[in-house]
Write a protein that holds these residues in place. Sequence first.
Motif, PDB file in Angstrom:
ATOM      1  N   ARG A  60       4.543  14.335   5.248  1.00 58.72           N
ATOM      2  CA  ARG A  60       4.343  13.693   6.547  1.00 58.72           C
ATOM      3  C   ARG A  60       4.745  12.227   6.514  1.00 58.72           C
ATOM      4  NH1 ARG A  60      -1.441  14.688   8.825  1.00 58.72           N
ATOM      5  NH2 ARG A  60      -0.503  13.450  10.501  1.00 58.72           N
ATOM      6  N   ILE A  61       5.933  11.954   6.039  1.00 61.16           N
ATOM      7  CA  ILE A  61       6.414  10.579   5.990  1.00 61.16           C
ATOM      8  C   ILE A  61       6.545   9.981   7.386  1.00 61.16           C
ATOM      9  CG2 ILE A  61       8.810  11.330   5.963  1.00 61.16           C
ATOM     10  CD1 ILE A  61       7.300   8.171   4.389  1.00 61.16           C
ATOM     11  N   SER A  62       6.734  10.825   8.384  1.00 66.22           N
ATOM     12  CA  SER A  62       6.921  10.299   9.740  1.00 66.22           C
ATOM     13  C   SER A  62       5.635   9.781  10.346  1.00 66.22           C
ATOM     14  CB  SER A  62       7.509  11.392  10.646  1.00 66.22           C
ATOM     15  OG  SER A  62       6.619  12.503  10.709  1.00 66.22           O
ATOM     16  N   SER A  63       4.498  10.144   9.728  1.00 63.21           N
ATOM     17  CA  SER A  63       3.220   9.684  10.262  1.00 63.21           C
ATOM     18  C   SER A  63       3.141   8.161  10.207  1.00 63.21           C
ATOM     19  CB  SER A  63       2.063  10.280   9.463  1.00 63.21           C
ATOM     20  OG  SER A  63       2.079  11.684   9.553  1.00 63.21           O
ATOM     21  N   GLY A  64       2.600   7.572  11.231  1.00 68.77           N
ATOM     22  CA  GLY A  64       2.443   6.131  11.251  1.00 68.77           C
ATOM     23  C   GLY A  64       1.276   5.688  10.401  1.00 68.77           C
ATOM     24  N   ASN A  65       1.131   4.383  10.270  1.00 74.75           N
ATOM     25  CA  ASN A  65       0.026   3.853   9.469  1.00 74.75           C
ATOM     26  C   ASN A  65      -0.485   2.595  10.166  1.00 74.75           C
ATOM     27  OD1 ASN A  65      -1.739   2.762   7.559  1.00 74.75           O
ATOM     28  ND2 ASN A  65      -0.516   3.521   5.837  1.00 74.75           N
ATOM     29  N   ASP A  66      -1.409   2.807  11.068  1.00 72.36           N
ATOM     30  CA  ASP A  66      -1.946   1.677  11.832  1.00 72.36           C
ATOM     31  C   ASP A  66      -2.638   0.670  10.926  1.00 72.36           C
ATOM     32  OD1 ASP A  66      -1.017   2.905  14.082  1.00 72.36           O
ATOM     33  OD2 ASP A  66      -2.949   3.813  14.611  1.00 72.36           O
ATOM     34  N   ALA A  67      -3.314   1.191   9.881  1.00 73.80           N
ATOM     35  CA  ALA A  67      -4.028   0.297   8.980  1.00 73.80           C
ATOM     36  C   ALA A  67      -3.058  -0.629   8.255  1.00 73.80           C
ATOM     37  CB  ALA A  67      -4.837   1.105   7.962  1.00 73.80           C
ATOM     38  N   ALA A  68      -1.884  -0.086   7.907  1.00 73.78           N
ATOM     39  CA  ALA A  68      -0.889  -0.908   7.217  1.00 73.78           C
ATOM     40  C   ALA A  68      -0.365  -2.003   8.142  1.00 73.78           C
ATOM     41  CB  ALA A  68       0.258  -0.032   6.726  1.00 73.78           C
ATOM     42  N   GLN A  69      -0.164  -1.659   9.389  1.00 75.67           N
ATOM     43  CA  GLN A  69       0.303  -2.660  10.342  1.00 75.67           C
ATOM     44  C   GLN A  69      -0.726  -3.781  10.500  1.00 75.67           C
ATOM     45  OE1 GLN A  69       1.875  -1.162  14.035  1.00 75.67           O
ATOM     46  NE2 GLN A  69       2.562   0.753  13.088  1.00 75.67           N
ATOM     47  N   LYS A  70      -1.983  -3.376  10.578  1.00 77.84           N
ATOM     48  CA  LYS A  70      -3.044  -4.384  10.706  1.00 77.84           C
ATOM     49  C   LYS A  70      -3.100  -5.267   9.465  1.00 77.84           C
ATOM     50  CE  LYS A  70      -7.985  -4.883  11.690  1.00 77.84           C
ATOM     51  NZ  LYS A  70      -9.260  -4.164  11.959  1.00 77.84           N
ATOM     52  N   SER A 103      10.574   1.548   5.471  1.00 72.72           N
ATOM     53  CA  SER A 103      11.667   1.747   4.514  1.00 72.72           C
ATOM     54  C   SER A 103      11.129   1.833   3.091  1.00 72.72           C
ATOM     55  CB  SER A 103      12.672   0.596   4.631  1.00 72.72           C
ATOM     56  OG  SER A 103      13.657   0.691   3.623  1.00 72.72           O
ATOM     57  N   GLY A 104      10.179   0.966   2.770  1.00 77.80           N
ATOM     58  CA  GLY A 104       9.579   1.008   1.435  1.00 77.80           C
ATOM     59  C   GLY A 104       8.829   2.304   1.191  1.00 77.80           C
ATOM     60  N   ARG A 105       8.089   2.759   2.220  1.00 76.65           N
ATOM     61  CA  ARG A 105       7.386   4.047   2.090  1.00 76.65           C
ATOM     62  C   ARG A 105       8.374   5.153   1.792  1.00 76.65           C
ATOM     63  NH1 ARG A 105       4.748   5.568   7.363  1.00 76.65           N
ATOM     64  NH2 ARG A 105       3.561   7.113   6.185  1.00 76.65           N
ATOM     65  N   GLN A 106       9.476   5.164   2.519  1.00 78.50           N
ATOM     66  CA  GLN A 106      10.476   6.220   2.340  1.00 78.50           C
ATOM     67  C   GLN A 106      11.048   6.187   0.926  1.00 78.50           C
ATOM     68  OE1 GLN A 106      11.755   8.605   4.906  1.00 78.50           O
ATOM     69  NE2 GLN A 106      12.182   9.453   2.873  1.00 78.50           N
ATOM     70  N   ASP A 107      11.317   4.983   0.413  1.00 80.38           N
ATOM     71  CA  ASP A 107      11.851   4.859  -0.950  1.00 80.38           C
ATOM     72  C   ASP A 107      10.883   5.448  -1.964  1.00 80.38           C
ATOM     73  OD1 ASP A 107      14.109   3.572  -0.023  1.00 80.38           O
ATOM     74  OD2 ASP A 107      13.262   1.560  -0.313  1.00 80.38           O
ATOM     75  N   ALA A 108       9.610   5.136  -1.802  1.00 76.20           N
ATOM     76  CA  ALA A 108       8.615   5.638  -2.744  1.00 76.20           C
ATOM     77  C   ALA A 108       8.487   7.141  -2.650  1.00 76.20           C
ATOM     78  CB  ALA A 108       7.265   4.970  -2.480  1.00 76.20           C
ATOM     79  N   TYR A 109       8.423   7.670  -1.431  1.00 71.24           N
ATOM     80  CA  TYR A 109       8.274   9.114  -1.271  1.00 71.24           C
ATOM     81  C   TYR A 109       9.479   9.851  -1.847  1.00 71.24           C
ATOM     82  CZ  TYR A 109       4.159   8.746   1.757  1.00 71.24           C
ATOM     83  OH  TYR A 109       2.900   8.529   2.235  1.00 71.24           O
ATOM     84  N   ASP A 110      10.665   9.314  -1.620  1.00 74.74           N
ATOM     85  CA  ASP A 110      11.872   9.941  -2.163  1.00 74.74           C
ATOM     86  C   ASP A 110      11.837   9.961  -3.694  1.00 74.74           C
ATOM     87  OD1 ASP A 110      12.812  10.354   0.362  1.00 74.74           O
ATOM     88  OD2 ASP A 110      14.221   8.668   0.339  1.00 74.74           O
ATOM     89  N   ALA A 111      11.418   8.836  -4.277  1.00 78.14           N
ATOM     90  CA  ALA A 111      11.386   8.759  -5.745  1.00 78.14           C
ATOM     91  C   ALA A 111      10.369   9.719  -6.338  1.00 78.14           C
ATOM     92  CB  ALA A 111      11.062   7.329  -6.177  1.00 78.14           C
ATOM     93  N   LEU A 112       9.226   9.846  -5.679  1.00 79.13           N
ATOM     94  CA  LEU A 112       8.169  10.702  -6.213  1.00 79.13           C
ATOM     95  C   LEU A 112       8.439  12.183  -5.973  1.00 79.13           C
ATOM     96  CD1 LEU A 112       5.060   8.560  -5.233  1.00 79.13           C
ATOM     97  CD2 LEU A 112       6.152   8.757  -7.462  1.00 79.13           C
TER      98      LEU A 112
END
Length: 790
Positions: free
Chosen positions: A734-744, A777-786
């Motif tokens: 679910r990489i497409s899911s947002g992260n409101d906590a991260a934005q805050k 973008s950083g989240r995507q990089d990490a998910y791809d690597a893992l």
Amino acid sequence: MGLTYKKVMSTQYDKLTAAAKAWDDMASDFKKAESAYAAATQGLAQGNTTWQGIAQGTAYMNFAGTQYEYGAAQTQAKAVANLLRDAHGQFTELKQRLESVVADARKAKMAVDDEGNVRPDLTAQERYAYVHDPDGQKLLGEWNKAANDWADQIKKYVKAFEDADAGVKLALAGAVKDSNKDAITGKDATWNGFNAGAKSDIEEYELEYVKDVATRLNSGAPVPNADVEAFNRIMRDNSNPAFKHHTEFGRDFVGVLGAEGTIKLANTLNNVAHSGDSGRKGLYGDTNKALANTLSNATQMVFVAGEKNPPYGTKEYQQAFEKWSKTPDANFYNDFMTDLKKAGLDRFELDVAADKAPMTRGQGNEIRGYQGLVTLLQQGDGYSPQFLGDLTDQMIDAEKKDKNVWDLHGRFEGKKDGWFANDPVDGALGIMSRDPATATGYLDPNADGDKNRLEHLLTQRDWNIVNTSEWHGNVTVARDDTFGKDVRAGLGLALEAATTGRPPGSPGEELGRHSEAEARIMHDTINLLDYGDSNGKDDKGELKANGDGLLKDEDEGYANVRGPLARALSSFSPDIVDIIAGDAPADVVGEDNALADGDHSQIQNSRSSLIRVLRGVSEDPENYFLLHESQRRYTAEQLSTEDLSAPEAVKNRAAKIGEVNGVINAIGGDIQLSERDAELSAKTDTRVYGYHVIGGAVTGIPVVGDMAQRVVDGCWNEWLKAATAEEGLLARERISSGNDAAQKDLRQFFTSWGTESGQSNDMVGAAQREALQSYTSGRQDAYDALREKK
């Protein structure tokens, strides 16, 4: 009553040299008396007169005996004089060192009174200021701790005086006791006369004593505690670096025992220290420590007198060592290491091993000599890097020939049995970690020729040294070997020391780059853990990409590497941030080797490889908190210290911070943080500037400026919620899911920065927008690597 600081400082040691002069004068008087006696009795003794017969023969024997005693008296008097001078030299050397310690203490604003008590030398105004300072009690506590440390150093030297004084007493008692060395030949006819065999060196008497005690211990004969106490005192005294003879004494003692005798003595002492009655455990344990330090002294080497050896692992060091190894000074070391190749593989009895498998006592669970030796070495310190390196290489060579060479029944771990080095290679690596320069020189891929030590230890070595079996009736069936709970503990500590230049678990320092060797070791370690190849690929160019799986899988046995490696990686935060943000010299794809640039060298791993290793060590949440805190502090420091007057500079820096946060949070989302989040929310006061998380100490946190610290502290809880919000998304795709906590969290991070640095609302807003865009973008990089498992 023992010696005191006051007695040590007030004693007039020049009286010893005055007494020595009197003993020399006495020897001269005995010489005169001997000459006069010879002149008076020579004719009668030789039968040159009319006096003949039985009476003359008896007189001749008596005259000769007396003549012998006159000579023995001279020898004894001269020996006593020399012993007194030796004592004077030792006492004055120790006093000078003690005076130097006291002078340094006073320079550090400490008051030292006539009794040797130490206290902070603060004025009334200074104390008043501390009392009214919010951190005053903490600061006063630091002052008092420093005072106690200085007091301990003073006590150490007073104890050294006691040890040296006891040695003088032992030597003087030996010098005035008739050795009767010529009694068998008939020259010495007086059994309680003067000592014709008197020695002039205190250490000769001490060496004679400890050889006797060691022989009795090794033979299994009963040895009174008083003798062991004296043995311990002598070994401790003669290991004191204040005395120039400490290396020679160690060589003399170990040279007599040989490698086999030294190992046997260590095992004998350990049997009592860990299995004996409570009245002897402490004594025998202390004695084993003294033996370890004696061996440390014996194996020291100085290539050029008066000069410091080149750094271990360098080409200059190797050239200097090879030259030294051909000199007479190297004879002891060369002989001992040759002797060790055999004794290290011999089998020895040790109670702790035999007790694990009583049915095999005497027929299968005896330990190897190397295991006993490394167990001994763990008790001492200050070993030469060459000795530790050569010893470890010897053991690795042995296990390459026989992978089961260390295998034993039973587990040797934890408080009760962990003291025994059943894995001597890992034990030796742990000892190396105490001296980071040794660990770096040993593990540096550019310093070991074709040995490939780092690669062997990380990817090729068989770490399963615990024998397992099952009982089927009266028959034992062997099963596959396994590993203990402390597997790779020494390797992890050695890696931390080798890549940071600091002892394991050291407090954090200001973040910076690393030496070429440190960067090389870390670069290759990441690649070896992830790909199994130091270049980041195997020979066929196929990526294995399993650093996260290897490190987090408990069945692989890397749990003890995770903590030390996390602490080491935290010191590489500048490199990590650059690699994740694409600012590294090798971009995000990496290079085969680290960037060699003196003390500004960098790792050059690929971003995906680095992410997987970061995830692997983060299996322990404390490690994850450490890595997060390190990179967060580093990026806050950049915000606080860089010239960001231009809007584009702020946007660029914000974008990189957002990308790094995206990677770190995505890694956290793959870790079980929910329970920790609940605990932390209820106990936010347990975190003090990142050093304590949920009551547990986290070491290695980097040091940054006050402004950067406040920026980080201002959004700690918000960040943890952001990381926790990622939990499970990787597994559920679910990489497409947002992260409101991260934005805050990111908005709060830049708001804190703006407040602390006085930035305009427009500048803060621009930074927030750039960071939020890069976060995904950083989240995507990490998910791809893992997810990448090629």
